[in-house]
Design an enzyme around this catalytic site. Structure first.
Site, PDB file in Angstrom:
ATOM      1  N   VAL A  24      -1.519   0.015  -2.919  1.00  0.00           N
ATOM      2  CA  VAL A  24      -1.774   1.198  -2.465  1.00  0.00           C
ATOM      3  C   VAL A  24      -2.034   1.471  -1.572  1.00  0.00           C
ATOM      4  O   VAL A  24      -2.453   0.440  -0.501  1.00  0.00           O
ATOM      5  CB  VAL A  24      -3.335   1.041  -3.433  1.00  0.00           C
ATOM      6  CG1 VAL A  24      -4.121   2.160  -2.961  1.00  0.00           C
ATOM      7  CG2 VAL A  24      -3.221   0.116  -4.485  1.00  0.00           C
ATOM      8  N   SER A  25      -1.919   2.793  -1.219  1.00  0.00           N
ATOM      9  CA  SER A  25      -1.723   3.210   0.070  1.00  0.00           C
ATOM     10  C   SER A  25      -2.989   4.575   0.385  1.00  0.00           C
ATOM     11  O   SER A  25      -2.798   5.274  -0.623  1.00  0.00           O
ATOM     12  CB  SER A  25      -0.366   3.957   0.425  1.00  0.00           C
ATOM     13  OG  SER A  25      -0.737   4.590   1.051  1.00  0.00           O
ATOM     14  N   ILE A  26      -3.531   4.554   1.061  1.00  0.00           N
ATOM     15  CA  ILE A  26      -4.154   5.537   1.942  1.00  0.00           C
ATOM     16  C   ILE A  26      -4.549   6.572   1.620  1.00  0.00           C
ATOM     17  O   ILE A  26      -4.277   7.630   1.563  1.00  0.00           O
ATOM     18  CB  ILE A  26      -5.370   4.936   3.079  1.00  0.00           C
ATOM     19  CG1 ILE A  26      -6.669   3.616   1.803  1.00  0.00           C
ATOM     20  CG2 ILE A  26      -5.908   6.185   4.007  1.00  0.00           C
ATOM     21  CD1 ILE A  26      -7.540   4.696   2.092  1.00  0.00           C
ATOM     22  N   ALA A  28      -0.968   7.694   1.113  1.00  0.00           N
ATOM     23  CA  ALA A  28      -0.121   8.623   0.460  1.00  0.00           C
ATOM     24  C   ALA A  28      -1.290   9.512  -0.507  1.00  0.00           C
ATOM     25  O   ALA A  28      -0.807  10.141  -1.892  1.00  0.00           O
ATOM     26  CB  ALA A  28       0.558   7.175  -1.511  1.00  0.00           C
TER      27      ALA A  28
END
Length: 252
Positions: A24-26, A28
């Protein structure tokens, strides 16, 4: 006549577990939220991003800042990509959504199409909250299973290591840190040979300016952990074989 724009606070979060397991990417999340807000003509008041914090607790610095701004009336909407970015704990989720409703702040989950300003949205949020809490428990279970498997293979799965040792991941073995080991042996010498209690050992170490790995003063729990650990005699408390640090022939 100027029409006041709807203001939105964008919230994103990842935990260290999710970074490792799900990627999971902040960045994105923020990009998706910003695009969503722009297409609706909302004015972005601020972006709040918690990196490495669990969704099972409200003890998050950026989350607290978000709530502070909400109470000051800084925005009309809080937007997240998914409900579990806000909370994975159903009780806390519902409590805070109730507080936002009292403040007349709408809550939106963009990827799930949830909007608490509608009756369906309120109902769906509760259902999704149950799912998010269930998934949190599943993630924790998968992490524990992965750690148990690594340990069963003789590998160290990560986390805090015993003072006096460090793990060599490429070689898959423990190595004695001689600088720290000298202090460990000194602690055992004071305890076994000089018959000093833990509080007197702490006083002696701090007086001699010997510090913990992080450079802090010694505390009761750190000395107790060293004196009670079987690792220094060759067996980690998780069952892994360790290099023997204490020499029984020297009374240690």
């Amino acid at each position: 006549m100027d029409i006041k724009k709807t203001r939105v606070g964008l919230y994103a979060r990842v935990s260290s577990q999710e970074q490792a397991l799900e990627g999971v990417s902040i960045e994105a999340q923020i990009a998706d939220l910003s695009a969503y807000a722009n297409t609706r003509g909302w004015e972005i008041f601020d972006v709040y991003a918690d990196r490495g914090f669990s969704g099972g607790t409200d003890n998050r610095p950026e989350f607290k800042r978000l709530l502070g701004d909400a109470n000051r009336g800084c925005f009309d909407i809080i937007a997240v990509c998914k409900l579990d970015r806000f909370f994975r704990n159903l009780r806390l989720l519902l409590n805070y959504l109730h507080d936002l409703e009292r403040l007349k702040i709408k809550f939106v989950s963009t990827q799930e199409g949830l909007d608490t300003s509608t009756p369906y949205g309120k109902f769906a949020v509760q259902i999704m909250g149950v799912i998010a809490e269930f998934e949190k428990d599943r993630i924790g279970e998968r992490v524990r299973d992965a750690r148990r498997y690594q340990l069963s293979q003789g590998n160290w799965p990560g986390g805090r290591t015993n003072y006096g040792y460090h793990w060599l991941p490429k070689e898959k073995r423990w190595e004695i840190d001689e600088k720290e080991a000298e202090i460990v042996r000194y602690i055992y010498h004071l305890y076994l040979n000089d018959n000093l209690g833990m509080m007197k050992i702490i006083f002696r170490l701090n007086q001699d300016e010997k510090r913990t790995r992080s450079g802090y003063l010694w505390r009761y729990h750190t000395i107790h952990r060293i004196l009670s650990s079987p690792a220094y005699k060759g067996i980690h408390d998780k069952g892994l074989t360790m290099p023997v640090m204490l020499d029984p022939e020297k009374g240690l």
